[in-house]
Design a protein around this motif. Structure first.
Motif, mmCIF file in Angstrom:
data_model
loop_
_atom_site.group_PDB
_atom_site.id
_atom_site.type_symbol
_atom_site.label_atom_id
_atom_site.label_comp_id
_atom_site.label_asym_id
_atom_site.label_seq_id
_atom_site.Cartn_x
_atom_site.Cartn_y
_atom_site.Cartn_z
ATOM 1 N N GLN A 1 0.361 -11.101 -6.873
ATOM 2 C CA GLN A 1 1.458 -10.172 -7.142
ATOM 3 C C GLN A 1 0.960 -8.730 -7.125
ATOM 4 O OE1 GLN A 1 4.699 -10.339 -7.390
ATOM 5 N NE2 GLN A 1 4.986 -8.230 -8.099
ATOM 6 N N LEU A 2 -0.224 -8.484 -7.663
ATOM 7 C CA LEU A 2 -0.788 -7.138 -7.672
ATOM 8 C C LEU A 2 -1.115 -6.666 -6.254
ATOM 9 C CD1 LEU A 2 -3.098 -7.213 -10.827
ATOM 10 C CD2 LEU A 2 -0.886 -6.087 -10.554
ATOM 11 N N GLU A 3 -1.564 -7.583 -5.402
ATOM 12 C CA GLU A 3 -1.805 -7.220 -4.001
ATOM 13 C C GLU A 3 -0.498 -6.801 -3.323
ATOM 14 O OE1 GLU A 3 -3.771 -10.366 -1.954
ATOM 15 O OE2 GLU A 3 -5.530 -10.345 -3.272
ATOM 16 N N ILE B 1 3.124 -2.079 -1.574
ATOM 17 C CA ILE B 1 4.345 -1.293 -1.771
ATOM 18 C C ILE B 1 3.992 0.124 -2.214
ATOM 19 C CG2 ILE B 1 6.421 -1.067 -3.206
ATOM 20 C CD1 ILE B 1 6.545 -4.138 -3.303
ATOM 21 N N HIS B 2 3.032 0.233 -3.131
ATOM 22 C CA HIS B 2 2.632 1.544 -3.642
ATOM 23 C C HIS B 2 2.027 2.412 -2.538
ATOM 24 C CE1 HIS B 2 1.249 4.655 -6.248
ATOM 25 N NE2 HIS B 2 -0.026 4.358 -6.094
ATOM 26 N N ALA C 1 2.539 6.929 1.366
ATOM 27 C CA ALA C 1 2.545 7.398 2.759
ATOM 28 C C ALA C 1 3.868 8.066 3.117
ATOM 29 C CB ALA C 1 2.275 6.223 3.692
ATOM 30 N N GLN C 2 4.941 7.699 2.415
ATOM 31 C CA GLN C 2 6.267 8.258 2.682
ATOM 32 C C GLN C 2 6.610 9.424 1.750
ATOM 33 O OE1 GLN C 2 8.912 4.878 2.447
ATOM 34 N NE2 GLN C 2 8.088 3.916 4.301
ATOM 35 N N GLY C 3 5.619 9.868 0.971
ATOM 36 C CA GLY C 3 5.830 11.014 0.092
ATOM 37 C C GLY C 3 6.357 10.673 -1.287
ATOM 38 N N PHE C 4 6.322 9.395 -1.629
ATOM 39 C CA PHE C 4 6.778 8.978 -2.956
ATOM 40 C C PHE C 4 5.579 8.419 -3.739
ATOM 41 C CE2 PHE C 4 10.489 8.758 -0.162
ATOM 42 C CZ PHE C 4 11.427 9.464 -0.900
ATOM 43 N N ARG D 1 0.905 8.872 -9.989
ATOM 44 C CA ARG D 1 0.670 8.308 -8.658
ATOM 45 C C ARG D 1 -0.539 7.380 -8.624
ATOM 46 N NH1 ARG D 1 3.395 12.966 -7.374
ATOM 47 N NH2 ARG D 1 4.831 12.772 -5.619
ATOM 48 N N GLU D 2 -1.233 7.268 -9.745
ATOM 49 C CA GLU D 2 -2.415 6.416 -9.786
ATOM 50 C C GLU D 2 -2.015 4.943 -9.815
ATOM 51 O OE1 GLU D 2 -4.759 7.563 -13.123
ATOM 52 O OE2 GLU D 2 -5.170 9.587 -12.345
ATOM 53 N N TRP D 3 -2.854 4.112 -9.174
ATOM 54 C CA TRP D 3 -2.568 2.693 -9.071
ATOM 55 C C TRP D 3 -2.480 2.038 -10.453
ATOM 56 C CZ3 TRP D 3 -0.494 -1.363 -7.420
ATOM 57 C CH2 TRP D 3 -1.013 -2.657 -7.638
ATOM 58 N N SER D 4 -3.324 2.439 -11.379
ATOM 59 C CA SER D 4 -3.376 1.784 -12.690
ATOM 60 C C SER D 4 -2.077 1.907 -13.477
ATOM 61 C CB SER D 4 -4.533 2.356 -13.519
ATOM 62 O OG SER D 4 -4.344 3.736 -13.762
ATOM 63 N N TRP D 5 -1.270 2.940 -13.179
ATOM 64 C CA TRP D 5 -0.028 3.160 -13.917
ATOM 65 C C TRP D 5 1.184 2.499 -13.261
ATOM 66 C CZ3 TRP D 5 0.868 4.828 -18.684
ATOM 67 C CH2 TRP D 5 -0.145 5.544 -19.337
ATOM 68 N N GLN D 6 1.005 1.888 -12.104
ATOM 69 C CA GLN D 6 2.143 1.286 -11.416
ATOM 70 C C GLN D 6 2.604 0.014 -12.125
ATOM 71 O OE1 GLN D 6 3.464 3.123 -8.809
ATOM 72 N NE2 GLN D 6 1.857 4.499 -9.553
#
Length: 322
Positions: free
Chosen positions: A184-186, A191-192, A197-200, A218-223
């Motif tokens: 699921q994290l992969e 998605i992240h 890449a699309q500015g989000f 924007r950091e991965w750990s906070w997603q």
């Protein structure tokens, strides 16, 4: 030059709620009951009313609208907040407005066989989320609000941030969910990266952390572990970003799984948490350990799960079975 008009009352309610970092769900409820209270009293301003009007309104909810005790208590809390936190009015006996008494009801609990049947009728992320509700004792919102940094695979534990009562706690990470969670994290990471890449790629951060750590969103750990399939507009800020899966999605999937499993009990996502607690007690775990895992402030709340261990009639054997 004309002076700016002061914010209207309901906008002030919203402002104070956001300053206190209360949830969007709480904001909607408190604003709704403040408005309903005003309309019930023919649009009189709350500062011109007091305890008698509050009691009259709460009685109206209970008698005329026949709302549940829990709903009446939400309205009561909303009005206490309105007077004490927004209007800064210290009415005499305001704290003395008693909360409605909730009826004493035993929680619905699924058997282990029923839990397995439900999980067998769920797929993909819904299966994983339901597994965490049952396997870790999470509340629905706690599961949906999980961030990547809250999963500790090495110690096999989950850190629940700002749970009920705004408390943090730790609970176990079931071994059977480790591989599905990593997959699921992969999926969430792809998605992240696409969002970036699309500015989000920015996510909502609690407690004004965006001001303290402007790049952390924007950091991965906070997603979110379970991101929504679509980006949406934040109703508070108007910012377009990706939130977690909407709770109604899992609730609908759970309802369908219960029906497919042929279970006639009136169960829900929260029933999996009830089942988690009951099954741990059945397995002989100490009640205070279960209390800690559930995040209950008072052990009397946890004690309600011992009803299953009593087997009806407090363990008394029926004469029919003698």
């Amino acid at each position: 030059m004309t002076e700016p008009q002061p914010p209207r009352l309901l906008d002030r309610v919203r402002q104070v709620i956001r300053l206190k970092h209360m949830s969007l769900k709480t904001e909607k409820s408190y604003v709704y009951y403040a408005k309903d209270f005003i309309l019930f009293h023919d649009k009189r301003h709350p500062k011109d009313m007091g305890v008698p009007e509050i009691r009259s309104y709460l009685s109206h909810l209970a008698i005329d609208k026949n709302v549940a005790a829990s709903t009446q208590n939400v309205a009561r809390n909303a009005l206490l907040f309105l007077y004490q936190q927004v209007l800064q009015i210290d009415l005499p006996f305001l704290d003395g407005i008693e909360p409605a008494k909730r009826p004493q009801r035993l929680p619905v609990v699924f058997t282990r066989t029923e839990v397995k049947a439900i999980l067998d009728n769920l797929e993909d992320e819904y299966h994983l989320m339901a597994s965490l509700l049952y396997g870790s004792g999470l509340r629905l919102t706690e599961c949906l609000n999980l961030r990547v940094k809250d999963i500790d695979f090495e110690y096999r534990q989950i850190i629940v941030r700002s749970g009920k009562g705004n408390k943090d706690r730790m609970t176990m990470l079931p071994t059977s969910t480790i591989i599905p969670l990593k997959l699921q994290l992969e999926k969430a990471k792809l998605i992240h990266h696409r969002d970036l890449a699309q500015g989000f790629g920015a996510v909502y951060l609690p407690n004004a952390l965006e001001q303290k750590y402007p790049n952390a969103n924007r950091e991965w750990s906070w997603q979110f572990v379970f991101p929504s399939a679509k980006r949406s507009i934040d109703p508070r800020t108007g910012i377009v970003r990706r939130h977690h899966i909407y709770e109604d999605s899992l609730q609908r999937a759970m309802k369908a799984a219960i029906r497919k499993a042929g279970i006639t009990k009136h169960g829900s996502c929260h029933t999996l948490r009830h089942s988690f607690a009951t099954h741990l007690l059945e397995d002989g775990y100490d009640i205070r350990t279960v209390q800690e895992l559930l995040g209950h402030k008072d052990i009397r709340t946890t004690m309600i799960y011992t009803h299953v261990l009593n087997r009806g009639g407090r363990g008394v054997r029926s004469p029919l079975d003698a």
